[in-house]
Every structure is written in C-alpha cells, then in structure tokens.
Write a protein that holds these residues in place. Structure first.
Motif, PDB file in Angstrom:
ATOM      1  N   THR A 118       0.831  -1.200   0.000  1.00  0.00           N
ATOM      2  CA  THR A 118       0.000   0.000   0.000  1.00  0.00           C
ATOM      3  C   THR A 118       0.866   1.251   0.000  1.00  0.00           C
ATOM      4  OG1 THR A 118      -1.649  -1.229   1.275  1.00  0.00           O
ATOM      5  CG2 THR A 118      -1.913   1.148   1.165  1.00  0.00           C
ATOM      6  N   LYS A 119       1.929   1.251   0.787  1.00  0.00           N
ATOM      7  CA  LYS A 119       2.829   2.404   0.817  1.00  0.00           C
ATOM      8  C   LYS A 119       3.462   2.632  -0.550  1.00  0.00           C
ATOM      9  CE  LYS A 119       4.050   2.155   5.690  1.00  0.00           C
ATOM     10  NZ  LYS A 119       5.122   1.921   6.660  1.00  0.00           N
ATOM     11  N   ASP A 120       3.875   1.548  -1.201  1.00  0.00           N
ATOM     12  CA  ASP A 120       4.475   1.671  -2.531  1.00  0.00           C
ATOM     13  C   ASP A 120       3.474   2.230  -3.537  1.00  0.00           C
ATOM     14  OD1 ASP A 120       6.868   0.700  -1.586  1.00  0.00           O
ATOM     15  OD2 ASP A 120       6.488  -1.371  -2.257  1.00  0.00           O
ATOM     16  N   GLN A 121       2.229   1.769  -3.467  1.00  0.00           N
ATOM     17  CA  GLN A 121       1.204   2.270  -4.382  1.00  0.00           C
ATOM     18  C   GLN A 121       0.944   3.758  -4.153  1.00  0.00           C
ATOM     19  OE1 GLN A 121      -2.082  -0.332  -3.562  1.00  0.00           O
ATOM     20  NE2 GLN A 121      -1.493  -1.801  -5.150  1.00  0.00           N
ATOM     21  N   ILE A 122       0.884   4.159  -2.902  1.00  0.00           N
ATOM     22  CA  ILE A 122       0.649   5.570  -2.580  1.00  0.00           C
ATOM     23  C   ILE A 122       1.796   6.429  -3.090  1.00  0.00           C
ATOM     24  CG2 ILE A 122       0.473   7.231  -0.680  1.00  0.00           C
ATOM     25  CD1 ILE A 122      -1.079   5.052   0.863  1.00  0.00           C
ATOM     26  N   ASP A 123       3.024   5.992  -2.832  1.00  0.00           N
ATOM     27  CA  ASP A 123       4.187   6.752  -3.301  1.00  0.00           C
ATOM     28  C   ASP A 123       4.220   6.841  -4.822  1.00  0.00           C
ATOM     29  OD1 ASP A 123       5.070   7.276  -0.756  1.00  0.00           O
ATOM     30  OD2 ASP A 123       6.441   5.552  -0.692  1.00  0.00           O
ATOM     31  N   LYS A 124       3.893   5.752  -5.492  1.00  0.00           N
ATOM     32  CA  LYS A 124       3.897   5.749  -6.954  1.00  0.00           C
ATOM     33  C   LYS A 124       2.882   6.757  -7.497  1.00  0.00           C
ATOM     34  CE  LYS A 124       3.285   2.758 -10.942  1.00  0.00           C
ATOM     35  NZ  LYS A 124       2.907   1.435 -11.419  1.00  0.00           N
ATOM     36  N   ILE A 125       1.694   6.773  -6.921  1.00  0.00           N
ATOM     37  CA  ILE A 125       0.650   7.695  -7.382  1.00  0.00           C
ATOM     38  C   ILE A 125       1.044   9.140  -7.106  1.00  0.00           C
ATOM     39  CG2 ILE A 125      -1.726   8.453  -6.954  1.00  0.00           C
ATOM     40  CD1 ILE A 125      -2.377   5.454  -6.439  1.00  0.00           C
ATOM     41  N   LEU A 126       1.577   9.403  -5.931  1.00  0.00           N
ATOM     42  CA  LEU A 126       1.909  10.777  -5.559  1.00  0.00           C
ATOM     43  C   LEU A 126       3.089  11.333  -6.345  1.00  0.00           C
ATOM     44  CD1 LEU A 126       1.435  10.675  -1.686  1.00  0.00           C
ATOM     45  CD2 LEU A 126      -0.071  11.694  -3.385  1.00  0.00           C
ATOM     46  N   HIS A 127       4.028  10.479  -6.729  1.00  0.00           N
ATOM     47  CA  HIS A 127       5.236  10.957  -7.390  1.00  0.00           C
ATOM     48  C   HIS A 127       5.221  10.735  -8.900  1.00  0.00           C
ATOM     49  CE1 HIS A 127       6.892  11.802  -3.508  1.00  0.00           C
ATOM     50  NE2 HIS A 127       6.674  10.566  -3.113  1.00  0.00           N
ATOM     51  N   GLU A 128       4.124  10.214  -9.424  1.00  0.00           N
ATOM     52  CA  GLU A 128       4.040   9.909 -10.848  1.00  0.00           C
ATOM     53  C   GLU A 128       4.184  11.167 -11.708  1.00  0.00           C
ATOM     54  OE1 GLU A 128       0.223   8.639 -13.181  1.00  0.00           O
ATOM     55  OE2 GLU A 128       1.096   6.872 -12.235  1.00  0.00           O
TER      56      GLU A 128
END
Length: 106
Positions: A81-91
C-alpha cells in the motif's frame, strides 16, 4: 380565474428565473407546537449522547453525523500500500523530470 396546467408551469418558471421578491414569498410563522417539537428533539438527542460509550463519543463527528473521528489517522499500512501511494503521488513529478531530461519531447 382558474389556472390551468400551462399557467401553473409558466408561474413556476417565472418564479424560478426571478430574484426573490416580497410578493413571491409566502411566510408561515412558527407556532408553539413547533417550538415544543424542537425542544423534545433536543432532549432526545442529549439523552442519546449521554447513553453512548465514552470512546464512541470521541469518534462521533456531529458535523457529518458519522463516527469518523479517527478516520485517516491510522498508520498501519503494509509495504504494498505504501508503494502504491508513493507511486501515485510521485508519478507526475517523475513525468515532468523525464520531460526535462528528454528536452521537452515525450
């Protein structure tokens, strides 16, 4: 003069388009019964609030009428979940960075 359906429709449309005028307002004063009902409702809500569990009272949000006091405050996220959140925020930032590296060409 009797109003048929077309006259009623025209009046509704006229009122909907107009700024509120004093002749379009139908004021109905409140009666003592209304105040009595409000008092009973307030007393019932107070009684309900007092019978609630203290922990539930902390979580209850009166503005939304829901138990959302701790929503979003929990930090128990797994790694996926943390990885998904970071990916979305930094995309978007990564995309802009790549554009600068490529000279503005995608």
């Amino acid at each position: 003069m009797m109003k048929d359906m077309i006259d009623k429709r025209n009046e509704r449309e006229r009122i909907a388009r107009s700024i509120i005028k004093y002749w379009n307002v139908n004021y109905i004063p409140r009666t003592q019964a209304d105040f009595g009902m409000q008092k009973q409702t307030a007393e019932a809500e107070n009684a309900q609030d007092q019978t609630m569990d203290p922990n539930m009272q902390e979580d209850y949000n009166k503005a939304t009428n829901a138990y959302s006091g701790k929503y979003g405050q929990e930090k128990d996220l797994d790694e996926v979940t943390k990885d998904q959140i970071d990916k979305i925020l930094h995309e978007k930032a990564e995309h802009i960075h790549q554009l600068f590296e490529n000279g503005g060409v995608e």
